[in-house]
Write an enzyme that holds these catalytic residues in place. Sequence first.
Site: not given
Ligand SMILES: *Cc1c(COP(=O)(O)O)cnc(C)c1O
Length: 397
Positions: A93, A115, A382
């Site tokens: 993010k 948000e 992620s």
């Molecule tokens: C917010 C988040 C997601 C989901 O959001 P995307 O916009 O689909 O990437 C996935 N993994 C993590 C670790 C997140 O914080």
Amino acid sequence: MISIESVPDASGHFGPYGGMFVPETLMTALQELEREYRAAVADPAFQSELDGLLKNFCGRPTPLYFSERLTGKLGGAKIYLKREDLLHTGAHKINNAIGQILLARRMGKTRIIAETGAGQHGVATATAAARFGLECVIYMGAVDMERQALNVARMKFLGAKVVAVTAGQATLKEAINEAMRDWVTNVRTTHYILGSALGSHPYPMIVRDFHKVIGEETKRQILEREGRLPDQLVACVGGGSNAIGFFHAFLGDAAVRLTGVEAGGEGITRGRHAARFQGGKLGVLQGTKTWLLADDDGQIELTHSVSAGLDYAAIGPEHSYYRDQGRITYDFATDDEALAAFRTLAEVEGIIPALESAHAIAHVIKIAPSLPKESIVIANLSGRGDKDVQQVAEMLL
Ligand SMILES: *Cc1c(COP(=O)(O)O)cnc(C)c1O
């Protein structure tokens, strides 16, 4: 052959998806944002400031890690992990939050709103705002505040005001509604840092572009390591920002299979999951036309996922577009499968993944054993699981 630079078009559409479904009062702000964004990417000073922050503040490039023990355990494809979990604040993010804070500064905005679902986007935004000394207000569903208490505390330490949203399901969708309400009222001084590849044009384009670095690095790293492109990429899909950022550099490489993994929740029963491509339909939600979960009257359905970051009724419009093209395929992992993957990665690799990312790992665990040993699968990790430890401990320990 897909022309990857052709979307979105000038009106913000990805084929039939996307667009600008917003109140009249926001049109000017969205047009200003697009204008400023186009000027910024053409400005070498902007690019070099962004690159410097990504490197020295956020920790890019992130490693591409050969997951040797998971590969051995599953006995099939070679598995690599793109380590976005090692970024500052613990998830992908921050790539977008840092990019957008620089845009806000260029536009002379002094107040930042956002948000958040799992709290990761709220933490990334509060971090970027603190770094640049801007006032920051984060809207968060009351239910999410409870399951992500650690991130609420982090945002407060970072100087942000966290506003609890109690309407409806009290999760991400309601938090976005409140943030949009705030923006309509305070648009002159305020920039809204939207946290996924969602919402009205130009957000899906801007957020995607700030995350493209994930796939660009991955491509360079795998070519260095293996001398060839991977066979498959796998990423979890909430709104779709980590997935589109990871996939984008590979869209033109037809031999690389791209798979997005949605939240299957308790299984594909109405109201108990958040897999928009399993029983969803075309509709408009929060500024964009895309696939979403709605009933026969068009009312948005309840959603459920063990992972707050995937618990949203709509998917980013660019994903709907590439699904139609057959370029990206979509599958889902259930809560139970994600929880099992969370444990497996921790025990086998010494990496505790975010519950969102555990959905991608669950998919890899399903497919890898039957793939040839010389094939290469890369999963986007992620985020890290620190924020989820308390919740999972209550469920599993
Ligand atoms: C917010 C988040 C997601 C989901 O959001 P995307 O916009 O689909 O990437 C996935 N993994 C993590 C670790 C997140 O914080």
